[in-house]
Design a protein around this motif. Structure first.
Motif, PDB file in Angstrom:
ATOM      1  N   THR A  18       0.841  -1.195   0.000  1.00 59.67           N
ATOM      2  CA  THR A  18       0.000   0.000   0.000  1.00 59.67           C
ATOM      3  C   THR A  18       0.875   1.243   0.000  1.00 59.67           C
ATOM      4  O   THR A  18       1.826   1.343   0.792  1.00 59.67           O
ATOM      5  CB  THR A  18      -0.928   0.016   1.222  1.00 59.67           C
ATOM      6  N   THR A  33       2.421   7.622  -8.812  1.00 63.48           N
ATOM      7  CA  THR A  33       2.628   6.597  -9.836  1.00 63.48           C
ATOM      8  C   THR A  33       3.547   5.513  -9.285  1.00 63.48           C
ATOM      9  O   THR A  33       4.595   5.820  -8.693  1.00 63.48           O
ATOM     10  CB  THR A  33       3.261   7.204 -11.108  1.00 63.48           C
ATOM     11  N   THR A  91       2.099   2.913 -13.428  1.00 64.46           N
ATOM     12  CA  THR A  91       0.654   3.147 -13.350  1.00 64.46           C
ATOM     13  C   THR A  91       0.349   4.298 -12.391  1.00 64.46           C
ATOM     14  O   THR A  91       0.853   4.323 -11.269  1.00 64.46           O
ATOM     15  CB  THR A  91      -0.086   1.884 -12.877  1.00 64.46           C
ATOM     16  N   THR A  92      -0.464   5.256 -12.831  1.00 61.03           N
ATOM     17  CA  THR A  92      -0.881   6.368 -11.980  1.00 61.03           C
ATOM     18  C   THR A  92      -2.108   5.941 -11.170  1.00 61.03           C
ATOM     19  O   THR A  92      -3.152   5.599 -11.746  1.00 61.03           O
ATOM     20  CB  THR A  92      -1.197   7.613 -12.809  1.00 61.03           C
ATOM     21  N   TYR A  93      -1.973   5.989  -9.869  1.00 62.46           N
ATOM     22  CA  TYR A  93      -3.054   5.544  -8.979  1.00 62.46           C
ATOM     23  C   TYR A  93      -3.818   6.705  -8.351  1.00 62.46           C
ATOM     24  O   TYR A  93      -4.933   6.521  -7.875  1.00 62.46           O
ATOM     25  CB  TYR A  93      -2.477   4.660  -7.865  1.00 62.46           C
ATOM     26  N   TYR A  94      -3.216   7.878  -8.324  1.00 59.85           N
ATOM     27  CA  TYR A  94      -3.914   9.025  -7.719  1.00 59.85           C
ATOM     28  C   TYR A  94      -3.471  10.289  -8.433  1.00 59.85           C
ATOM     29  O   TYR A  94      -2.275  10.511  -8.669  1.00 59.85           O
ATOM     30  CB  TYR A  94      -3.589   9.134  -6.228  1.00 59.85           C
ATOM     31  N   ARG A 142      -3.529   5.487  -0.979  1.00 57.24           N
ATOM     32  CA  ARG A 142      -3.999   5.857  -2.312  1.00 57.24           C
ATOM     33  C   ARG A 142      -3.731   4.787  -3.373  1.00 57.24           C
ATOM     34  O   ARG A 142      -4.214   4.907  -4.491  1.00 57.24           O
ATOM     35  CB  ARG A 142      -3.325   7.164  -2.757  1.00 57.24           C
ATOM     36  N   ALA A 143      -2.946   3.755  -3.067  1.00 51.93           N
ATOM     37  CA  ALA A 143      -2.660   2.734  -4.078  1.00 51.93           C
ATOM     38  C   ALA A 143      -2.377   1.412  -3.390  1.00 51.93           C
ATOM     39  O   ALA A 143      -1.768   1.366  -2.313  1.00 51.93           O
ATOM     40  CB  ALA A 143      -1.463   3.148  -4.925  1.00 51.93           C
ATOM     41  N   ARG A 144      -2.797   0.332  -4.044  1.00 54.70           N
ATOM     42  CA  ARG A 144      -2.517  -1.020  -3.576  1.00 54.70           C
ATOM     43  C   ARG A 144      -1.946  -1.787  -4.772  1.00 54.70           C
ATOM     44  O   ARG A 144      -2.633  -1.962  -5.790  1.00 54.70           O
ATOM     45  CB  ARG A 144      -3.793  -1.680  -3.049  1.00 54.70           C
ATOM     46  N   VAL A 145      -0.688  -2.235  -4.656  1.00 63.60           N
ATOM     47  CA  VAL A 145       0.049  -2.765  -5.795  1.00 63.60           C
ATOM     48  C   VAL A 145       0.678  -4.108  -5.431  1.00 63.60           C
ATOM     49  O   VAL A 145       1.333  -4.223  -4.380  1.00 63.60           O
ATOM     50  CB  VAL A 145       1.153  -1.782  -6.241  1.00 63.60           C
TER      51      VAL A 145
END
Length: 813
Positions: free
Chosen positions: A461, A473, A477-480, A502-505
């Motif tokens: 996260t 990013t 990949t742009t997540y927010y 803001r992102a889960r990768v």
């Protein structure tokens, strides 16, 4: 200075100060009293005055840059320093900090913090010393003497009654005058009288209806009048709000700049007849006096021409840490560890150590020795196993392990105008602390960019700490890409607020990925200071907590001793907010109970800056409190666990459950926080309520035993003889308490009046002499507005804690 005769050197400096003051016009004088940026006052070349530089403390000297690129020695937390009960050690800490300040070009350290532990919920208590005003004053005096012996000024803070964080900018603390005098002002008074500090910082809060930056009674009549303080008085950052009220209330310097209530506004107030020029002159005189003392006013000999001998910062940090550790329980000789015994070390905090508290006290040490590092180095190969067990962090943390980042600054056209390395994911640029070639006028975006190499496979996260437009990013990949709003009105929320996920990768261990967080910089015009602050946050894959605990149990079952590290986080203890409870975060209590059930020889090491509840304390063999132990904490822990050194600490504050704590209110009601408990806080309140804490004030065990053999006392002196009855050398802190036995005003059952430490070998005896201060027998008379000695009979007791008093004597005063 009341009671202090000026030396010829003092008089010579004063002559230079007066000449410099006489050469200044009104505008220059007003300008000198206003910060020119985040940390400095302006130079005035016409009188040979260099720019005065201030820096946050109190465990290190950060300097004017808030970055890991500019490292600082990180000493243990103030609660740890107070737990040593050793003013001499506090003085040595101050000498080291003066050395660090001089290395960084800092003239004034914004420390020490001598507010009291009124309630255990106070979020910033790790930065204060104690619940007891006497202990606080003694340790603070040693600290100030040490720093100033190196030619660096101090600002004793936060004057006064700044004992909680909720609504700290606006709260009106209603403090009875007797409590104000006997508790909250007492450590400031002791330090002013015994250490002659060169500065005091006034607090954000209001006291009895007047904000502290405008409090003429407490600043002008008490601090300067009664106590004779001759140093300068600086506002907490952004605390000064009104030009005329602050100047007439006694505030010398308004920080930070360049937008302050002083400068041109102050000069105009003089021209308008609202502030006298004599008032401005008095403030300027105090600032010039400080400049003369630290050696930046031409023609004035500094107080310290040659600094003390160099101090080994790593060695001193390690010594303070082990001397501060408080062993509160040790059943069946669980500690020290048996030579050659196998050890299971358990807990996320053992691997990723928390060595300091959050907020403005943060520094960036050149290295951190974790408990895992320290024990790995100290124990024979093959005898140490490690398991995570449970992670106290239930929220994202600033990017650290596995990240390699740099900051790239661009203008509005997208052109790179400057770069700076960013070892962690945190950007905190204040005032002039910008990368080379960058100005606020040209800065449009800051990009944190680089790589992240995960140490575990699974979902990671990523989040953002800060306010304004961000683009996040990860791995292309742009997540927010949006505007993140503030969660509260505190202007420091950017630094102290919680990160937002803001992102889960999905990532693979050992495989690096590109990461980027771009922030569009927007600095509101109404802010008194220019700041760029935000952070990239991260948390790794979250494994099933029950599985982690089960793995820890298996490791513990196969070891001779299980050592469990439990800890708080910067979302529990930090500047900017108070605590909601005293529980350990996450599943740590479950972890301890499970491990203790599997291995009766379980030792729990508590890594927190202030009290936490320990509901399992009677189920484990030993409990060791290590506070926030500074950069060498892991090495110091190995010293103590292996028995190379004895844990030397004693509790500077009471540890107990929140349900039993007598004073807990920290949330204002209609803007007011009433100190309705009066003089009864800490152990005074616990005794009055007839409640038994988990561990009392002053408590602490060592690796030997002590017998108290004799006590002699009169009205001024107590002599106590003790004997080491154990099998190894040790150190004992002999604590002396005074309690009234006859009629008189309502008072605590007893209070700390003095202490002394002694070292002795097995079978050896030693005698300590403790001087009883007159104040130990005085109360503040609200009617007469003065101190009054309460004559009558008193019990003098000596012992190992407030609850373990071994010898008593009766005296009449």
């Amino acid at each position: 200075m009341a009671g202090a005769q000026p030396t010829p050197a003092d008089e010579a400096r004063e002559a230079v100060v007066e000449a410099a003051l006489g050469a200044l016009g009104l505008d220059a004088k007003a300008r000198l009293l206003a910060g020119q940026d985040m940390w400095t006052l302006p130079a005035l070349p016409e009188i040979g005055l260099k720019s005065l530089v201030m820096s946050d403390g109190p465990i290190g000297v950060r300097g004017v840059r808030w970055t890991a690129d500019d490292p600082s020695v990180a000493l243990p937390s103030p609660t740890a320093l107070a737990a040593t009960w050793d003013p001499g050690l506090a003085r040595r800490a101050g000498v080291l900090l003066a050395q660090e300040a001089r290395r960084k070009g800092v003239h004034v350290l914004l420390a020490p913090t001598v507010n009291l532990h009124r309630s255990p919920l106070g979020g910033r208590h790790f930065e204060c010393y104690s619940e007891d005003p006497y202990l606080t004053g003694v340790i603070g005096t040693g600290y100030v003497l040490g720093v100033q012996s190196g030619g660096v000024g101090t600002t004793v803070k936060h004057f006064v009654a700044n004992d909680a964080e909720t609504d700290r900018l606006t709260v009106n603390n209603l403090v009875p005058e007797r409590a104000l005098r006997e508790l909250y002002l007492a450590p400031f008074e002791a330090i002013v009288r015994n250490a002659r500090p060169w500065g005091v910082m006034t607090a954000y809060n209001t006291v009895n209806g007047t904000t502290m930056t405008e409090h003429h009674h407490l600043v002008g009549e008490v601090l300067r009048g009664e106590w004779g303080f001759d140093g300068f008085n600086v506002s907490d950052w952004t605390a000064a709000r009104d030009t005329v009220a602050a100047a007439n209330g006694g505030l010398d310097v308004a920080m930070p700049g360049p937008r302050t209530v002083y400068g041109p506004a102050l000069a105009q107030a003089v021209r308008d007849g609202k502030v006298s020029e004599a008032t401005v002159d008095a403030a300027v005189r105090r600032v010039l006096r400080l400049a003369a003392r630290v050696g930046i006013l031409a023609g004035a000999e500094p107080v310290v021409a040659a600094p003390p001998a160099p101090v080994d910062g790593e060695a001193l940090a390690r010594e303070i840490a082990r001397r501060s550790f408080v062993l509160v329980r040790n059943e069946r000789g669980a500690l020290p560890l048996r030579p050659g015994a196998t050890v299971a070390l358990i807990g996320a905090a053992a691997r990723d150590a928390r060595v300091l508290g959050g907020g403005s006290a943060t520094v960036f040490p050149p290295r951190i020795v974790s408990p895992l590092d320290g024990l790995t180095a100290a124990l024979p190969a093959g005898t140490l196993a490690y398991a995570v067990g449970a992670d106290p962090a239930t929220e994202l943390a600033v990017a650290d392990q596995g990240f390699r980042l740099r900051a790239v600054c661009r203008n509005a056209a997208g052109e790179i105008i400057g770069t700076r390395s960013a070892p962690g994911g945190l950007i905190q640029w204040m005032g002039s602390d910008l990368p080379e070639g960058v100005t606020y006028a040209t800065l449009h975006t800051v990009e944190l960019t680089g790589t992240f190499t995960p140490r575990a496979s699974g979902p990671h996260t990523f989040g953002i700490k800060g306010t304004g437009p961000f683009t996040l990013t990860v791995d292309g990949t742009t997540y927010y890409d949006d505007d993140q709003r503030a969660g509260q009105e505190d202007p420091f929320d950017t630094f102290f607020g919680a990160p937002v996920p803001r992102a889960r990768v999905e990532l693979t261990a050992g495989e690096p990925v590109e990461v980027s967080l771009t922030h569009v910089v927007r600095i509101p015009e109404d802010l008194p200071m220019k700041v760029v602050g935000f952070a990239l946050a991260h948390s790794g894959p979250q494994r099933d907590p029950d599985e982690l605990i089960a793995e820890a149990v298996e490791a513990a079952r196969g070891a001779d001793t299980a050592v469990v590290m439990v800890a708080t986080t910067d979302r529990v203890e930090s500047e900017g907010f108070d605590r909601r409870d005293l529980r350990l975060p996450g599943r740590q209590d479950d972890l301890v109970r499970a491990v203790a059930a599997a291995n009766p020889n379980t030792v729990v090491v508590v890594n927190s800056g202030s009290p936490v509840e320990l509901p399992w304390r009677n189920e484990v063999a030993a409990v060791l409190l290590t506070w926030f132990p500074g950069q060498e904490g892991g090495a110091a822990l190995a010293d103590v666990l292996t028995g190379a050194h004895e844990p030397g600490g004693r509790l500077p504050t009471t540890w107990g459950s929140l349900a039993d704590a007598p004073v807990t209110q920290v949330v204002p009601v209609d803007g007011e926080l009433r100190y309705s408990e009066g003089v009864f806080i800490g152990y005074r309140a616990w005794e009055r309520a007839g409640r038994t804490p988990s561990y009392p004030f002053g408590h602490g065990l060592g690796y030997t035993d002590w017998a108290y053999e004799s006590l002699e006392a009169d009205g001024t002196t107590v002599r106590v003889r003790v004997r080491n009855t154990g099998e190894r050398a040790g150190r004992e802190v002999v604590q002396v308490y005074v309690g009234p036995t006859g009629p008189g005003p309502e008072r605590p059952a007893r209070w700390l009046a003095g202490f002394a430490s002694v070292e002795a070998g097995p079978g050896e005896s030693a005698e300590v002499t403790v001087e009883l201060p007159r104040r130990a027998f005085e109360v503040w008379d609200d009617t007469a507005k003065t101190w009054s000695c309460v004559k009558g009979s008193y019990e003098i007791s000596a012992g190992r804690s407030i609850a373990d008093r071994r010898l008593t004597a009766a005296i009449n005063v």
